[in-house]
Motif scaffolding. Sequence first.
Motif, PDB file in Angstrom:
ATOM      1  N   TYR A 283      46.612  40.016  39.720  1.00  0.00           N
ATOM      2  CA  TYR A 283      45.732  38.862  39.908  1.00  0.00           C
ATOM      3  C   TYR A 283      45.190  38.442  38.555  1.00  0.00           C
ATOM      4  O   TYR A 283      45.184  39.226  37.595  1.00  0.00           O
ATOM      5  CB  TYR A 283      44.594  39.194  40.875  1.00  0.00           C
ATOM      6  CG  TYR A 283      43.506  40.095  40.317  1.00  0.00           C
ATOM      7  CD1 TYR A 283      42.193  39.646  40.212  1.00  0.00           C
ATOM      8  CD2 TYR A 283      43.781  41.399  39.890  1.00  0.00           C
ATOM      9  CE1 TYR A 283      41.183  40.465  39.711  1.00  0.00           C
ATOM     10  CE2 TYR A 283      42.786  42.217  39.395  1.00  0.00           C
ATOM     11  CZ  TYR A 283      41.486  41.745  39.304  1.00  0.00           C
ATOM     12  OH  TYR A 283      40.496  42.555  38.803  1.00  0.00           O
ATOM     13  N   ASP A 284      44.748  37.198  38.444  1.00  0.00           N
ATOM     14  CA  ASP A 284      44.173  36.683  37.197  1.00  0.00           C
ATOM     15  C   ASP A 284      42.666  36.862  37.274  1.00  0.00           C
ATOM     16  O   ASP A 284      41.950  36.031  37.824  1.00  0.00           O
ATOM     17  CB  ASP A 284      44.553  35.219  37.020  1.00  0.00           C
ATOM     18  CG  ASP A 284      44.114  34.656  35.668  1.00  0.00           C
ATOM     19  OD1 ASP A 284      43.495  35.411  34.879  1.00  0.00           O
ATOM     20  OD2 ASP A 284      44.381  33.476  35.412  1.00  0.00           O
ATOM     21  N   ASP A 285      42.187  37.965  36.719  1.00  0.00           N
ATOM     22  CA  ASP A 285      40.774  38.328  36.846  1.00  0.00           C
ATOM     23  C   ASP A 285      39.861  37.369  36.108  1.00  0.00           C
ATOM     24  O   ASP A 285      38.792  37.006  36.605  1.00  0.00           O
ATOM     25  CB  ASP A 285      40.577  39.752  36.332  1.00  0.00           C
ATOM     26  CG  ASP A 285      39.146  40.224  36.469  1.00  0.00           C
ATOM     27  OD1 ASP A 285      38.604  40.100  37.586  1.00  0.00           O
ATOM     28  OD2 ASP A 285      38.572  40.716  35.482  1.00  0.00           O
ATOM     29  N   ASP A 286      40.267  36.958  34.907  1.00  0.00           N
ATOM     30  CA  ASP A 286      39.380  36.167  34.051  1.00  0.00           C
ATOM     31  C   ASP A 286      39.770  34.705  33.948  1.00  0.00           C
ATOM     32  O   ASP A 286      39.201  33.961  33.156  1.00  0.00           O
ATOM     33  CB  ASP A 286      39.320  36.780  32.640  1.00  0.00           C
ATOM     34  CG  ASP A 286      40.700  37.121  32.110  1.00  0.00           C
ATOM     35  OD1 ASP A 286      41.698  36.623  32.671  1.00  0.00           O
ATOM     36  OD2 ASP A 286      40.781  37.904  31.140  1.00  0.00           O
ATOM     37  N   GLU A 292      46.203  40.274  35.277  1.00  0.00           N
ATOM     38  CA  GLU A 292      45.702  41.627  35.172  1.00  0.00           C
ATOM     39  C   GLU A 292      46.402  42.486  36.235  1.00  0.00           C
ATOM     40  O   GLU A 292      46.978  41.971  37.195  1.00  0.00           O
ATOM     41  CB  GLU A 292      44.192  41.687  35.374  1.00  0.00           C
ATOM     42  CG  GLU A 292      43.370  41.375  34.124  1.00  0.00           C
ATOM     43  CD  GLU A 292      43.506  39.945  33.658  1.00  0.00           C
ATOM     44  OE1 GLU A 292      43.767  39.738  32.446  1.00  0.00           O
ATOM     45  OE2 GLU A 292      43.387  39.020  34.476  1.00  0.00           O
ATOM     46  N   GLN A 305      42.234  49.483  36.483  1.00  0.00           N
ATOM     47  CA  GLN A 305      42.401  48.051  36.251  1.00  0.00           C
ATOM     48  C   GLN A 305      42.566  47.815  34.763  1.00  0.00           C
ATOM     49  O   GLN A 305      41.759  48.288  33.946  1.00  0.00           O
ATOM     50  CB  GLN A 305      41.195  47.268  36.778  1.00  0.00           C
ATOM     51  CG  GLN A 305      41.415  45.761  36.832  1.00  0.00           C
ATOM     52  CD  GLN A 305      40.714  44.993  35.729  1.00  0.00           C
ATOM     53  OE1 GLN A 305      40.423  45.557  34.672  1.00  0.00           O
ATOM     54  NE2 GLN A 305      40.464  43.719  35.949  1.00  0.00           N
ATOM     55  N   THR A 307      43.081  44.974  31.673  1.00  0.00           N
ATOM     56  CA  THR A 307      42.854  43.580  31.315  1.00  0.00           C
ATOM     57  C   THR A 307      43.911  43.123  30.324  1.00  0.00           C
ATOM     58  O   THR A 307      44.175  43.789  29.322  1.00  0.00           O
ATOM     59  CB  THR A 307      41.456  43.396  30.714  1.00  0.00           C
ATOM     60  OG1 THR A 307      40.482  43.847  31.654  1.00  0.00           O
ATOM     61  CG2 THR A 307      41.203  41.934  30.389  1.00  0.00           C
ATOM     62  N   PRO A 325      36.399  49.729  40.832  1.00  0.00           N
ATOM     63  CA  PRO A 325      35.598  48.933  39.914  1.00  0.00           C
ATOM     64  C   PRO A 325      34.345  49.694  39.492  1.00  0.00           C
ATOM     65  O   PRO A 325      33.441  49.921  40.320  1.00  0.00           O
ATOM     66  CB  PRO A 325      35.245  47.708  40.747  1.00  0.00           C
ATOM     67  CG  PRO A 325      35.241  48.201  42.164  1.00  0.00           C
ATOM     68  CD  PRO A 325      36.217  49.330  42.236  1.00  0.00           C
ATOM     69  N   TYR A 341      45.421  42.175  47.164  1.00  0.00           N
ATOM     70  CA  TYR A 341      44.605  41.000  46.825  1.00  0.00           C
ATOM     71  C   TYR A 341      44.744  39.983  47.946  1.00  0.00           C
ATOM     72  O   TYR A 341      45.786  39.342  48.109  1.00  0.00           O
ATOM     73  CB  TYR A 341      45.080  40.437  45.490  1.00  0.00           C
ATOM     74  CG  TYR A 341      44.218  39.354  44.894  1.00  0.00           C
ATOM     75  CD1 TYR A 341      42.923  39.626  44.468  1.00  0.00           C
ATOM     76  CD2 TYR A 341      44.717  38.061  44.721  1.00  0.00           C
ATOM     77  CE1 TYR A 341      42.140  38.636  43.896  1.00  0.00           C
ATOM     78  CE2 TYR A 341      43.950  37.070  44.149  1.00  0.00           C
ATOM     79  CZ  TYR A 341      42.658  37.355  43.738  1.00  0.00           C
ATOM     80  OH  TYR A 341      41.887  36.380  43.162  1.00  0.00           O
ATOM     81  N   ASN A 373      34.811  39.737  47.142  1.00  0.00           N
ATOM     82  CA  ASN A 373      34.612  39.084  45.843  1.00  0.00           C
ATOM     83  C   ASN A 373      33.376  38.211  45.947  1.00  0.00           C
ATOM     84  O   ASN A 373      33.393  37.148  46.565  1.00  0.00           O
ATOM     85  CB  ASN A 373      35.839  38.253  45.490  1.00  0.00           C
ATOM     86  CG  ASN A 373      35.703  37.560  44.147  1.00  0.00           C
ATOM     87  OD1 ASN A 373      34.724  37.761  43.422  1.00  0.00           O
ATOM     88  ND2 ASN A 373      36.688  36.742  43.803  1.00  0.00           N
ATOM     89  N   GLY A 378      35.513  33.676  39.003  1.00  0.00           N
ATOM     90  CA  GLY A 378      36.080  34.953  38.581  1.00  0.00           C
ATOM     91  C   GLY A 378      36.035  35.964  39.702  1.00  0.00           C
ATOM     92  O   GLY A 378      36.176  35.624  40.877  1.00  0.00           O
ATOM     93  N   HIS A 379      35.797  37.226  39.341  1.00  0.00           N
ATOM     94  CA  HIS A 379      35.874  38.298  40.333  1.00  0.00           C
ATOM     95  C   HIS A 379      34.774  39.333  40.112  1.00  0.00           C
ATOM     96  O   HIS A 379      34.524  39.758  38.984  1.00  0.00           O
ATOM     97  CB  HIS A 379      37.232  38.999  40.267  1.00  0.00           C
ATOM     98  CG  HIS A 379      38.382  38.123  40.612  1.00  0.00           C
ATOM     99  ND1 HIS A 379      38.937  37.247  39.701  1.00  0.00           N
ATOM    100  CD2 HIS A 379      39.073  37.967  41.782  1.00  0.00           C
ATOM    101  CE1 HIS A 379      39.933  36.594  40.287  1.00  0.00           C
ATOM    102  NE2 HIS A 379      40.031  37.016  41.534  1.00  0.00           N
TER     103      HIS A 379
END
Length: 761
Positions: A283-286, A292, A305, A307, A325, A341, A373, A378-379
């Motif tokens: 997934y695209d965290d940022d 990521e 996780q 980055t 997390p 996800y 979330n 973002g996340h």
Amino acid sequence: MQYRLLAPFCWAAALLLWNNASGQQQFPALNFPAVQGGRLLPHAFAGGLNAPQFSAADLNNDGVLDLVLFDRAGDVFLTFLNEGKPNAIRYRYAPEYACHFPRLREYAVLRDFNGDGAADIFCYALTPGSQEMQVFQGYFENKILKFRPFAFHYPGCSNCNNALIYYPSVIPGVWLNLVIAQTDVPGIADVDGDGDLDILTFEGVTGGHVWWVRNTSVEKGFGRDSLHFVVEDRCWGRFFETGLNGCSNNLSPRPDTCVDFFANDPIEARIKKRHPGSTLMLYDDDGDGDLEMVSGDVSFRCLNQMTNYGTPKQAWMAQQDATFPSYSTPVELPQFPGAYYIDANNDGKGDMLVAPNVRYGGEDRNNVWFYENTAATGHFFELENRRFLVGDMIDAGSATHPAIADVNGDGLLDIVVGNAGFYTTSSIGTATLYLWLNTGTPTAPRFELANSDWLGLSAYANISSDYTPAFGDLDNDGDLDLLIGSVATGLYCFLNTAGPGKPMQLQQDFRPMWASMNTGTFGAPFIVDVDQDGAMDIIVGRRNGSIAYFRNIGAPDNPVFAAQPTISRLGAIDTRTPIGVGFSRPAVIAQPNGQRWVVCGNLDGTLEAYTSLSPTDAAFPLVSKTWGNVDEGERSSPAFGDLDGDGKLEAVVGNLRGGLSIFRTELQDCTVSTPAPPPAATPAVALWPNPVRHSLRLEWPIGQAFQWAVSDALGRLVTQGTSAPDTPQFIPVSDWAPGLYYLRLYTPDGARQEQASFVKW
């Protein structure tokens, strides 16, 4: 939630027989209400969860993404329609959609590779002995998501299997198969942002590095309708997973340098340190356009996780959270957690679901962690629930075995469930019996958990497990006694001293006879008069796939059984799979025509049905190896009873996942055989009215006195008597529970016998 869900739950026969091509009737799946701890379970009879993998897919072509689960513990699909509004979780168990999925194994990832709105499946290959990936293409038919195998094209490769994924080697015209470890769950996503779906997977031989298997369909001008894979990068992200240092990976200090933890090892040593198993969530965290990765490892309880500080075409994992997390509640889920996800709450943002990825031995009750979330952009994953969906089902851990009987004497059939136990870090055994009392009505059952350690069987859990209960009148006193099989050889026996129609008073019979019976391991008993001599016998399903027959060599009111079975493989039934294990779980059901069927659960999760129960090792006539197209994954374990008073038996089926499912059966003999010569004419039995509500008139004009006995659908004696010659007999039935009943008539000398059936409404 509907009061009763009537939906065909079917079985996909094989690679080329996936859309009900077997032609058999599909038994409807039922979802009766069930209450646990004062809470109604929305998906009570969905069958439990042990190692689910989660995907989103539109099942009914309404434009809303529904939820698809593939549970590795049994290789079974579960489908849920999304009925939630924005910011709300509301799913309805809808097993009718699962019957259109192919029968797969190990892993299944649903993604829409061609953008047509119908999800496709990237899955572990069905080819025996392979560790490749194949694809099933989704399509809609009558607003139902269905699948067909996707055929790849490999020019010049006559040996390539076009059902599997290959990639071109450096030698022109030579193709290599893409190896993915069967323990893994690979990532399927658009890695480079070109619009088509790529594959990220740990290399399946020595492991440690992630391969980017790039889809070049768009670049080659085929658009998204095709799949053309090449190995673009053998060290995607530039990191190395050792599987030795917890969930921590070896990261590269530079985006152009690939870390190799075992670089100085010879190739033989590297092969020995082959990839143990991992799961990938992408997934695209940022929000920077690259992906990521969240990975789980077979050896640990945590997630990592990483980055991505690189670009979509050159990933560089420069930072990691080895207790992800860590900013919230870190995942600590034995064994081998996998992350998925999914927008679970319909708020338009991706959430995270975490579950074990092991077939056996993982956490099996608090095993689906839902991380919402909560970030505005973002996340930010916050743990909301450790029992997502599974907390809405009947779930007793692992390997459930039901039995049906009226335990409390209220005229309603209850359910007793044995189990193998549930996961715990303690060495203390956890196997027990669960009592679900029927608190509904004769036509509308409703079950409530009354006791999670019925009869105190947990006292034996340190030396035994896998309890399989069976009820029957062993001592001919008109009430039901209880036998329990387990992982150990021998049986537990509890005799009922209450009398007919009264709440059970069960006392354990400690005679050495029961422990000395050579039932084999994982014994599954059933009480039935096999040879029809008036004394109840015992049949026992075994781990080796056979059914052992123990003839009662005592009296009807004083059962005696030898240590060794009278027949070791009754009816030549053999439920073994190629690995040599069968886990046969027999039940006997009577047919209106007088035949007695043996219906047997097995390791594969289907139900096998045979006719003509008798004391022989000759083969019983086969009805079907997949009776009713029921497929509950691994270790199906059936019990039968008319739960809703409609005159048809329901099948309550346990499974490896620790839950229960219910199916309405049709008791019809569909076998074809050469007709035997007709017997001498016997005066017909006359029953009137049928169905009956108040009083049944019985006539059998044979010119002499005869005896008769009425049994219910479970074989329990309801009433009996003697009729004078050529005189109508009236049997009052007003106080009986609605359902199907069986009548046996016979002369005192046994020279004449007849059977009939009727329905009380």
